[in-house]
Design a protein around this motif. Structure first.
Motif, PDB file in Angstrom:
ATOM      1  N   PRO A 208      -5.644   5.554  -2.524  1.00 50.86           N
ATOM      2  CA  PRO A 208      -6.093   5.781  -3.904  1.00 50.86           C
ATOM      3  C   PRO A 208      -6.465   4.503  -4.649  1.00 50.86           C
ATOM      4  N   SER A 209      -5.672   3.451  -4.530  1.00 51.56           N
ATOM      5  CA  SER A 209      -6.007   2.241  -5.302  1.00 51.56           C
ATOM      6  C   SER A 209      -7.273   1.599  -4.760  1.00 51.56           C
ATOM      7  N   GLY A 210      -7.439   1.576  -3.445  1.00 56.14           N
ATOM      8  CA  GLY A 210      -8.630   0.967  -2.856  1.00 56.14           C
ATOM      9  C   GLY A 210      -9.893   1.744  -3.187  1.00 56.14           C
TER      10      GLY A 210
ATOM     11  N   LEU B  69     -12.166  -2.142   4.040  1.00 58.60           N
ATOM     12  CA  LEU B  69     -11.724  -2.148   5.441  1.00 58.60           C
ATOM     13  C   LEU B  69     -10.418  -1.367   5.525  1.00 58.60           C
ATOM     14  N   GLU B  70     -10.423  -0.304   6.308  1.00 59.28           N
ATOM     15  CA  GLU B  70      -9.266   0.618   6.383  1.00 59.28           C
ATOM     16  C   GLU B  70      -8.771   0.669   7.826  1.00 59.28           C
ATOM     17  N   ARG B  71      -7.479   0.444   7.985  1.00 59.99           N
ATOM     18  CA  ARG B  71      -6.883   0.370   9.327  1.00 59.99           C
ATOM     19  C   ARG B  71      -6.923   1.701  10.082  1.00 59.99           C
ATOM     20  N   GLN B  72      -6.773   2.810   9.341  1.00 60.16           N
ATOM     21  CA  GLN B  72      -6.659   4.110  10.004  1.00 60.16           C
ATOM     22  C   GLN B  72      -7.972   4.890   9.935  1.00 60.16           C
ATOM     23  N   GLN B  73      -7.999   6.015  10.672  1.00 68.99           N
ATOM     24  CA  GLN B  73      -9.110   6.966  10.536  1.00 68.99           C
ATOM     25  C   GLN B  73      -8.674   8.016   9.518  1.00 68.99           C
TER      26      GLN B  73
ATOM     27  N   SER C  95      -0.173  10.791   4.273  1.00 67.41           N
ATOM     28  CA  SER C  95       0.495   9.813   3.407  1.00 67.41           C
ATOM     29  C   SER C  95       1.470  10.574   2.531  1.00 67.41           C
ATOM     30  N   ILE C  96       2.548   9.922   2.155  1.00 67.69           N
ATOM     31  CA  ILE C  96       3.508  10.542   1.240  1.00 67.69           C
ATOM     32  C   ILE C  96       3.073  10.209  -0.198  1.00 67.69           C
ATOM     33  N   GLY C  97       3.465  11.054  -1.155  1.00 65.50           N
ATOM     34  CA  GLY C  97       3.100  10.791  -2.553  1.00 65.50           C
ATOM     35  C   GLY C  97       2.178  11.875  -3.073  1.00 65.50           C
ATOM     36  N   GLU C  98       2.692  13.104  -3.149  1.00 62.31           N
ATOM     37  CA  GLU C  98       1.815  14.274  -3.267  1.00 62.31           C
ATOM     38  C   GLU C  98       1.748  14.881  -4.662  1.00 62.31           C
ATOM     39  N   SER C  99       2.657  14.474  -5.535  1.00 58.49           N
ATOM     40  CA  SER C  99       2.677  15.034  -6.883  1.00 58.49           C
ATOM     41  C   SER C  99       2.047  14.009  -7.826  1.00 58.49           C
ATOM     42  N   LEU C 100       0.938  14.373  -8.432  1.00 56.52           N
ATOM     43  CA  LEU C 100       0.229  13.416  -9.289  1.00 56.52           C
ATOM     44  C   LEU C 100       0.680  13.569 -10.736  1.00 56.52           C
TER      45      LEU C 100
ATOM     46  N   GLN D  45      -2.124  17.590  -0.894  1.00 55.05           N
ATOM     47  CA  GLN D  45      -1.860  17.034   0.431  1.00 55.05           C
ATOM     48  C   GLN D  45      -2.646  15.728   0.480  1.00 55.05           C
ATOM     49  N   ARG D  46      -1.962  14.642   0.655  1.00 56.65           N
ATOM     50  CA  ARG D  46      -2.624  13.339   0.519  1.00 56.65           C
ATOM     51  C   ARG D  46      -3.685  13.102   1.589  1.00 56.65           C
ATOM     52  N   ALA D  47      -3.522  13.709   2.751  1.00 57.03           N
ATOM     53  CA  ALA D  47      -4.560  13.535   3.774  1.00 57.03           C
ATOM     54  C   ALA D  47      -5.905  13.976   3.192  1.00 57.03           C
TER      55      ALA D  47
ATOM     56  N   GLY E  81      -1.234  -0.838   0.423  1.00 60.81           N
ATOM     57  CA  GLY E  81      -0.047   0.003   0.318  1.00 60.81           C
ATOM     58  C   GLY E  81       1.139  -0.584   1.067  1.00 60.81           C
ATOM     59  N   TYR E  82       1.807   0.312   1.841  1.00 61.17           N
ATOM     60  CA  TYR E  82       2.998  -0.150   2.571  1.00 61.17           C
ATOM     61  C   TYR E  82       2.639  -1.188   3.646  1.00 61.17           C
ATOM     62  N   GLY E  83       1.345  -1.329   3.976  1.00 56.11           N
ATOM     63  CA  GLY E  83       0.909  -2.387   4.889  1.00 56.11           C
ATOM     64  C   GLY E  83       1.168  -3.772   4.313  1.00 56.11           C
TER      65      GLY E  83
ATOM     66  N   GLY F 254      -1.592  -1.447  -6.489  1.00 53.51           N
ATOM     67  CA  GLY F 254      -0.736  -0.350  -6.020  1.00 53.51           C
ATOM     68  C   GLY F 254       0.490  -0.820  -5.268  1.00 53.51           C
ATOM     69  N   ASN F 255       0.768  -0.106  -4.182  1.00 53.43           N
ATOM     70  CA  ASN F 255       1.979  -0.394  -3.418  1.00 53.43           C
ATOM     71  C   ASN F 255       1.942  -1.725  -2.688  1.00 53.43           C
ATOM     72  N   ALA F 256       0.761  -2.313  -2.547  1.00 56.38           N
ATOM     73  CA  ALA F 256       0.718  -3.642  -1.932  1.00 56.38           C
ATOM     74  C   ALA F 256       1.453  -4.635  -2.837  1.00 56.38           C
TER      75      ALA F 256
ATOM     76  N   GLY G   7       3.928   6.618  -8.388  1.00 52.93           N
ATOM     77  CA  GLY G   7       3.272   5.681  -7.470  1.00 52.93           C
ATOM     78  C   GLY G   7       1.755   5.689  -7.524  1.00 52.93           C
ATOM     79  N   VAL G   8       1.147   6.863  -7.407  1.00 59.07           N
ATOM     80  CA  VAL G   8      -0.320   6.932  -7.378  1.00 59.07           C
ATOM     81  C   VAL G   8      -0.893   6.539  -8.744  1.00 59.07           C
ATOM     82  N   THR G   9      -0.189   6.921  -9.808  1.00 65.98           N
ATOM     83  CA  THR G   9      -0.666   6.570 -11.153  1.00 65.98           C
ATOM     84  C   THR G   9      -0.656   5.050 -11.345  1.00 65.98           C
TER      85      THR G   9
HETATM   86  P1  FAD Z   1      -1.660   3.756   0.238  1.00 65.90           P
HETATM   87  O1  FAD Z   1      -1.873   5.125  -0.266  1.00 65.90           O
HETATM   88  O2  FAD Z   1      -0.458   3.495   1.080  1.00 65.90           O
HETATM   89  O3  FAD Z   1      -2.962   3.269   0.986  1.00 65.90           O
HETATM   90  C1  FAD Z   1      -3.011   2.033   1.657  1.00 65.90           C
HETATM   91  C2  FAD Z   1      -4.044   2.075   2.765  1.00 65.90           C
HETATM   92  O4  FAD Z   1      -4.164   0.753   3.325  1.00 65.90           O
HETATM   93  C3  FAD Z   1      -3.646   2.988   3.906  1.00 65.90           C
HETATM   94  O5  FAD Z   1      -4.656   3.946   4.160  1.00 65.90           O
HETATM   95  C4  FAD Z   1      -3.440   2.037   5.096  1.00 65.90           C
HETATM   96  O6  FAD Z   1      -3.845   2.591   6.339  1.00 65.90           O
HETATM   97  C5  FAD Z   1      -4.328   0.853   4.715  1.00 65.90           C
HETATM   98  N1  FAD Z   1      -3.893  -0.401   5.363  1.00 65.90           N
HETATM   99  C6  FAD Z   1      -2.629  -0.838   5.556  1.00 65.90           C
HETATM  100  N2  FAD Z   1      -2.629  -1.992   6.243  1.00 65.90           N
HETATM  101  C7  FAD Z   1      -3.923  -2.311   6.463  1.00 65.90           C
HETATM  102  C8  FAD Z   1      -4.561  -3.399   7.118  1.00 65.90           C
HETATM  103  N3  FAD Z   1      -3.872  -4.372   7.733  1.00 65.90           N
HETATM  104  N4  FAD Z   1      -5.922  -3.421   7.157  1.00 65.90           N
HETATM  105  C9  FAD Z   1      -6.669  -2.418   6.580  1.00 65.90           C
HETATM  106  N5  FAD Z   1      -6.089  -1.356   5.967  1.00 65.90           N
HETATM  107  C10 FAD Z   1      -4.739  -1.313   5.896  1.00 65.90           C
HETATM  108  N6  FAD Z   1       3.598   8.727  -5.616  1.00 65.90           N
HETATM  109  C11 FAD Z   1       3.152   9.677  -6.444  1.00 65.90           C
HETATM  110  O7  FAD Z   1       2.265   9.405  -7.257  1.00 65.90           O
HETATM  111  N7  FAD Z   1       3.682  10.946  -6.413  1.00 65.90           N
HETATM  112  C12 FAD Z   1       4.688  11.292  -5.564  1.00 65.90           C
HETATM  113  O8  FAD Z   1       5.116  12.444  -5.544  1.00 65.90           O
HETATM  114  C13 FAD Z   1       5.201  10.281  -4.696  1.00 65.90           C
HETATM  115  N8  FAD Z   1       6.192  10.564  -3.819  1.00 65.90           N
HETATM  116  C14 FAD Z   1       6.653   9.571  -2.985  1.00 65.90           C
HETATM  117  C15 FAD Z   1       7.719   9.845  -2.124  1.00 65.90           C
HETATM  118  C16 FAD Z   1       8.226   8.844  -1.299  1.00 65.90           C
HETATM  119  C17 FAD Z   1       9.388   9.125  -0.401  1.00 65.90           C
HETATM  120  C18 FAD Z   1       7.638   7.543  -1.344  1.00 65.90           C
HETATM  121  C19 FAD Z   1       8.172   6.451  -0.471  1.00 65.90           C
HETATM  122  C20 FAD Z   1       6.578   7.282  -2.175  1.00 65.90           C
HETATM  123  C21 FAD Z   1       6.074   8.277  -3.004  1.00 65.90           C
HETATM  124  N9  FAD Z   1       5.004   8.024  -3.864  1.00 65.90           N
HETATM  125  C22 FAD Z   1       4.595   8.994  -4.745  1.00 65.90           C
HETATM  126  C23 FAD Z   1       4.327   6.729  -3.896  1.00 65.90           C
HETATM  127  C24 FAD Z   1       2.972   6.763  -3.181  1.00 65.90           C
HETATM  128  O9  FAD Z   1       3.182   7.049  -1.811  1.00 65.90           O
HETATM  129  C25 FAD Z   1       2.280   5.398  -3.287  1.00 65.90           C
HETATM  130  O10 FAD Z   1       2.573   4.798  -4.512  1.00 65.90           O
HETATM  131  C26 FAD Z   1       0.764   5.474  -3.176  1.00 65.90           C
HETATM  132  O11 FAD Z   1       0.389   6.062  -1.952  1.00 65.90           O
HETATM  133  C27 FAD Z   1       0.176   4.066  -3.278  1.00 65.90           C
HETATM  134  O12 FAD Z   1      -1.215   4.101  -3.102  1.00 65.90           O
HETATM  135  P2  FAD Z   1      -1.956   2.802  -2.554  1.00 65.90           P
HETATM  136  O13 FAD Z   1      -3.397   3.056  -2.706  1.00 65.90           O
HETATM  137  O14 FAD Z   1      -1.382   1.589  -3.184  1.00 65.90           O
HETATM  138  O15 FAD Z   1      -1.534   2.698  -1.007  1.00 65.90           O
END
Ligand code: FAD
Length: 418
Positions: A13-15, A32-36, A41-46, A102-104, A161-163, A292-294, A305-307
């Motif tokens: 979402p942030s990217g 550039l995205e690591r996955q297909q 992804s977890i985080g389903e309630s906006l 569903q985040r997928a 994100g968690y990467g 975001g989560n990075a 999280g997504v917000t």
């Molecule tokens: P992500 O959605 O994690 O996207 C990051 C992307 O970067 C991924 O697609 C990954 O493949 C890609 N990437 C990683 N490494 C690399 C690399 N080396 N090169 C290229 N690409 C790479 N948030 C909510 O808003 N609502 C919820 O209900 C909620 N529930 C949660 C429940 C749990 C248990 C947890 C742990 C978190 C929850 N969250 C929730 C938080 C939510 O998951 C994240 O805050 C949100 O997904 C962050 O978005 P993002 O864009 O920062 O990162």
């Protein structure tokens, strides 16, 4: 070496939001995205506020048309106590509804919308190294077939994100001050037939004895739900090693939730994630910013999280647009500090949730409607509206209102000033 204007790491979402916003302002962007995609992804309630950024990025119509479950608020249950907040009743003017997704599907839709607007996204290409010592940032990219190439950019946005790509590569990681917690979760065919169950709200249930253990139940469209339990590491000690048995045991101990799920079909493997709270020493540096989560992740309890991820994307894209147009900008004053204000408001309520103080406020019957409206806006994601006293002074306000609730519960019944 390939040369681009902005490289975004990660198409979550942030990217996707940051890339689309920059493209809409006429900048060259490569994601550039690591996955297909689609990928889980977890985080389903906006929250409502995140739709403001979806709209800003020109993606709202597509999200509205996608058939996701509408969400109009959050409900909390503990024993026989039940407390529901409707986002439309909030103090801050904003969107009254949002979605549970569903985040997928959701993440693919946002990424496809960014592509449709002209953003180039390369899937299955991972950033494996980064250098910020030369005149321009340089990234090393590895394709799925193992081949590698280099790309140079004027600016890099890390949305991995968690990467946590740049925090790891540039030694920016800092410990979170939250204890180690774990979530165990799955998707179910819920078969909920109770007319009292509100599919338009996330249901947060508190374990009857262990107040720091809580469950999410997030209804999707199509009769399915996401279900998860969250607790500190020691709450999982002595529990079944099998994840489904572990989750079923926690649910069985929580009658209000077990009753709702009495007919559920558990048809999806149960997963776990732990130690997700994370922080960094800085949200920006020469040639890069973290989104975001990075950057930081607090806790899942208020679905923030997504917000936060989208808010950081919108703020960074706006500032970077000004920088690329030749303005001199201040990433600390105009990005990191104002972003942190809202994150810190969420932090105060997360801490209050686990201390029990905010739970006492949420489950308190009666009390001031004005205060409920202010709290409601934070639950809807409007945690940057400093006209809301519960955003401006979250720690002090929460302490005051928690003390008041404790007094009232003890029969004192005095008025609380807002
Ligand atoms: P992500 O959605 O994690 O996207 C990051 C992307 O970067 C991924 O697609 C990954 O493949 C890609 N990437 C990683 N490494 C690399 C690399 N080396 N090169 C290229 N690409 C790479 N948030 C909510 O808003 N609502 C919820 O209900 C909620 N529930 C949660 C429940 C749990 C248990 C947890 C742990 C978190 C929850 N969250 C929730 C938080 C939510 O998951 C994240 O805050 C949100 O997904 C962050 O978005 P993002 O864009 O920062 O990162």
């Amino acid at each position: 070496m390939e040369k681009r204007c902005v490289v975004v790491i990660g198409a979550g979402p942030s990217g996707a939001i940051a890339a689309a916003l920059l493209k809409r302002n006429g900048h060259d962007v490569l994601v550039l995205e690591r996955q297909q995609f689609p990928r889980f992804s977890i985080g389903e309630s906006l929250l409502s506020h995140c739709l403001d950024f979806v709209e800003e990025a020109g993606m709202l119509d597509a999200v509205m048309a996608a058939g996701f479950q509408r969400k109009n608020g959050a409900a909390f249950a503990w024993g026989d106590r039940y407390s529901a907040f409707d986002f439309g009743d909030g103090f801050t003017p904003g969107k009254p509804t949002t979605f549970q997704v569903q985040r997928a599907d959701f993440d693919k839709l946002l990424a496809d919308e960014a592509s449709r607007q002209g953003v180039e996204i390369r899937y299955q290409e991972a950033i494996i190294a980064a250098s910020f010592t030369g005149p321009q940032p340089e990234l090393r990219v590895r394709r799925a077939d193992g081949s590698e190439y280099g790309v140079q950019a004027s600016f890099v946005l890390d949305a991995s994100g968690y990467g946590r790509v740049l925090p790891r590569l540039l030694d920016l990681e800092a410990p979170s001050n939250f204890p180690l917690r774990q979530a165990v979760f799955t998707h179910i065919e819920d078969r909920i037939d109770s007319p009292d169950f509100d599919r338009e709200k996330i249901l947060i249930s508190v374990h009857p004895r262990l107040r720091d253990v809580w469950f999410w139940l997030i209804p999707f469209s199509g009769g399915r739900c996401s279900l998860g339990v969250v607790g500190s590491a020691e709450r999982f000690e002595g529990r079944p090693a099998d994840l489904e048995a572990c989750l079923r045991e926690f649910v069985a101990e929580t009658p209000s939730l077990a009753n709702v799920l009495a007919n559920a079909v558990w048809d999806t493997p149960v997963r776990t994630i732990g130690g997700y709270a994370a922080n960094v020493k800085s949200l920006h540096g020469q040639g890069f910013a973290l989104l975001g989560n990075a950057a930081e992740f607090l806790d899942p309890v208020f679905s923030s999280g997504v917000t936060i991820a989208m808010r950081s994307a919108s703020m960074a894209a706006g500032l970077l647009n000004r920088q690329l147009k030749g303005e001199s900008v201040d990433w600390q004053a105009d990005f990191a500090t104002p972003l942190k204000r809202g994150v810190d408001a969420f932090r105060a309520y997360v801490e209050g949730w686990y201390s029990g103080a905010f739970q006492d406020v949420i489950f308190h019957q009666g009390g001031s409607e004005d205060i409920r409206r202010m709290i409601c806006s934070i639950l809807a994601g409007y945690a940057w509206d400093e006209t809301n006293p519960f955003v401006k002074e979250p720690v002090r306000r929460l302490r005051m209102v928690a003390e008041y609730c404790a007094h009232e519960a003890a029969g004192a019944g005095e008025e609380l000033p807002v």
